[in-house]
Design an enzyme around this catalytic site. Structure first.
Site, PDB file in Angstrom:
ATOM      1  CG  ASN A  96     -12.968  -7.519  47.950  1.00  0.00           C
ATOM      2  OD1 ASN A  96     -13.716  -8.213  49.331  1.00  0.00           O
ATOM      3  ND2 ASN A  96     -12.280  -8.419  47.661  1.00  0.00           N
ATOM      4  CG  ASP A 306     -10.300 -15.412  51.688  1.00  0.00           C
ATOM      5  OD1 ASP A 306     -11.361 -14.480  51.710  1.00  0.00           O
ATOM      6  OD2 ASP A 306      -9.597 -15.707  51.352  1.00  0.00           O
ATOM      7  CG  PHE A 324      -9.911 -16.288  42.203  1.00  0.00           C
ATOM      8  CD1 PHE A 324      -7.993 -17.386  42.217  1.00  0.00           C
ATOM      9  CD2 PHE A 324      -8.914 -14.946  41.461  1.00  0.00           C
ATOM     10  CE1 PHE A 324      -7.408 -17.412  41.220  1.00  0.00           C
ATOM     11  CE2 PHE A 324      -8.241 -15.459  40.640  1.00  0.00           C
ATOM     12  CZ  PHE A 324      -7.524 -16.020  40.263  1.00  0.00           C
TER      13      PHE A 324
HETATM   14 ZN   LIG Z   1      -7.144 -11.880  50.215  1.00  0.00          ZN
END
Ligand SMILES: [Zn+2]
Length: 424
Positions: A96, A306, A324
């Site tokens: 992303n 992450d 986020f």
């Molecule tokens: Zn994710």
């Protein structure tokens, strides 16, 4: 040549835990022997690992390096330097970016950039759908040819069951894992944290645990239908883990990862401080206990960070408006030691497995310490005391809820392809 001497080798693949010296020649492990075996060798750089653990190189299955497109938050260079500081020798970067990594020219860009400036290996993950928009399948075969190790529309789920089935069918024939950011967007819409007493008290919109587990259920059923390899990213809810256990019992190729922030913090820790805002959000106490139980009994395969850097200008805003994500590389090992090992929930061997053979198995590769294997090694201490200051980090971002925290245990040296990429 590089000699890593006086350390305690811990290798989950061979179940070895013993004092050993490791001799590295070029990019590979030459030999492993009892302490002192290689004493007197000439022209050898010495890395003294006395009092330390020498493990296979840690692999982070889930990170965001933000390049191309968001270089003010992170780059392949800054991100991998931070990863090396965290003990990671290989980092899988999510697609992303801007533009979304959904084609082979971006794969080649990432691979080339990582080769020239990366402190660690970078194994890119390609998008499952064009632009991760969930409409048309991406050019997965061409990206695989160029070097992707998995596909994902991370940041969001693969939009529909129909497309997920198509992606799974395709990836099964290519033998690529499908990594799912499991989220039912209709249930999660507008939410900034987990739904519960705390979200009510803070007046923040919450998403229920079911926002994750409903999607996991869909994906597990589609994995059964297609026979694909499914990996659930950043699993945070007990109900999701129950689905994974059910799938395993049926012999499906389903695996999952848990992040250090999810096994450390809970929704009650959330304040209006945006450093506590991530997706999936921090879960309930019951969920956290279930994740730790799964880590201990083998239901959880991987600890993944992450790592999601956001430059201060983006992140230091009101909770509702902040993006986020939190940093992850440099606190992962210390949090795993603190929450899991020092507290006697798992053995050190099991912890190393979650950072090495666990992620390797998801990717379909081997990870072990043996002659002829790539010289990727993580040397760490379980005793070193230190205080985490994101200001010291090579990362371009500072968004960690663990800033200022004191830890016992730290990465001491990271060796990537026979080269010392980080030394404390
Ligand atoms: Zn994710």
């Amino acid at each position: 040549m590089l000699l890593i001497a006086n350390g305690r080798v811990l290798d989950p693949a061979s179940k070895t835990e013993a004092p050993r010296d490791v001799l590295v020649d070029g990019e590979r492990i030459e030999e492993i022997g009892a302490p002192g075996t290689f004493a007197g060798l000439r022209d050898t750089e010495l890395l003294d690992a006395r009092g330390m653990i020498v493990a296979p190189g840690f692999i982070d299955l889930h990170a965001h390096l933000r390049e191309p497109g968001q270089e003010s938050s992170e780059t392949i260079e800054s991100g991998t330097r931070s990863a090396a500081r965290g003990g990671f020798t290989a980092v899988c970067c999510m697609p992303n970016t801007q533009p979304v990594h959904d084609n082979a020219s971006i794969t080649r860009f990432i691979v080339d950039k990582a080769r020239s400036v990366g402190a660690t290996r970078v194994w890119p993950i390609g998008a499952a759908s064009v632009g991760s928009q969930g409409e048309a399948i991406a050019e997965i075969a061409a990206m695989k040819e160029a070097g992707i190790v998995a596909v994902s529309d991370d940041g969001r789920p693969i939009a529909t069951a129909r497309l997920t089935r198509q992606v799974m069918d395709y990836c099964r024939s290519l033998d690529l894992p499908v990594i799912e950011h499991a989220e039912d967007v209709s249930l999660a819409s507008g939410a900034v944290m987990r739904e519960g007493v705390t979200s009510t008290r803070l007046g923040l919109r919450g998403m229920p645990a079911a926002a994750e587990s409903v999607c996991v259920s869909r994906d597990v059923q589609l994995a059964e239908l297609t026979g694909a390899r499914l990996h659930i990213a950043h699993l945070s809810a007990k109900a999701s883990l129950d689905q994974v256990r059910w799938a395993r019992d049926r012999g499906l190729r389903v695996s999952c990862e848990v992040t250090p922030h999810h096994f450390t913090l809970v929704d009650e820790d959330v304040t209006y401080d945006s450093r506590f805002k991530m997706n999936p959000p921090l879960a309930s106490r019951e969920d956290r206990a279930a994740l730790i139980a799964g880590i201990a009994d083998g239901a959880v395969d991987v600890i993944a960070t992450d790592h999601a850097p956001h430059e201060p200008a983006l992140k230091d805003v009101e909770f509702d408006r902040a993006p986020f994500g939190v940093l992850g590389f440099e606190t992962a090992l210390a949090l795993a030691l603190e929450q899991l090992v020092h507290s006697n929930r798992i053995s050190l061997m099991r912890m190393v497995e979650l950072f090495t053979t666990g992620p390797a198995r998801v990717l379909g590769i081997e990870r072990k310490l043996a002659p002829g294997e790539p010289a990727d090694l993580t040397v760490f201490s379980t005793a070193q005391e230190w205080k985490y200051d994101p200001g010291d980090s090579p990362s371009k971002s500072r968004n960690s809820p663990f800033a200022g925290k004191t830890f016992r245990g730290a990465p001491m040296a990271t060796v990537v392809a026979g080269r010392v990429a980080y030394r404390r």
